[in-house]
Motif scaffolding. Sequence first.
Motif: not given
Length: 83
Positions: A41, A14, A61, A59, A21-22, A25-26, A28-29, A39, A12
């Motif tokens: 970042v 970012s 990916t 973001p 982006c935040e 990431e949530e 993706v996580a 993953y 990711l």
Amino acid sequence: MDPTSRPARVTLYSRTGCHLCEVAEEVVARVCADLGEGYDVVLVDGDPELQRRFSDEVPVTFVDGRQHDFWRVDEARLRAALR
């Protein structure tokens, strides 16, 4: 990423302070945790080449080294790509 987990399949790109982006990431996580995938970042801040490359698309990916999404991460689509 937990160093004991599998190698990262998702990257990711970012920026610091980026709300999208935040959120990305949530997603993706969550997906990576559910599927047991790793993953990474990468912050584009301070890297002129990454800033030029991704400009206003963060973001962004990547899955298995190929661009997958930008701006938003579609959870179902990411899950499908990792299966």
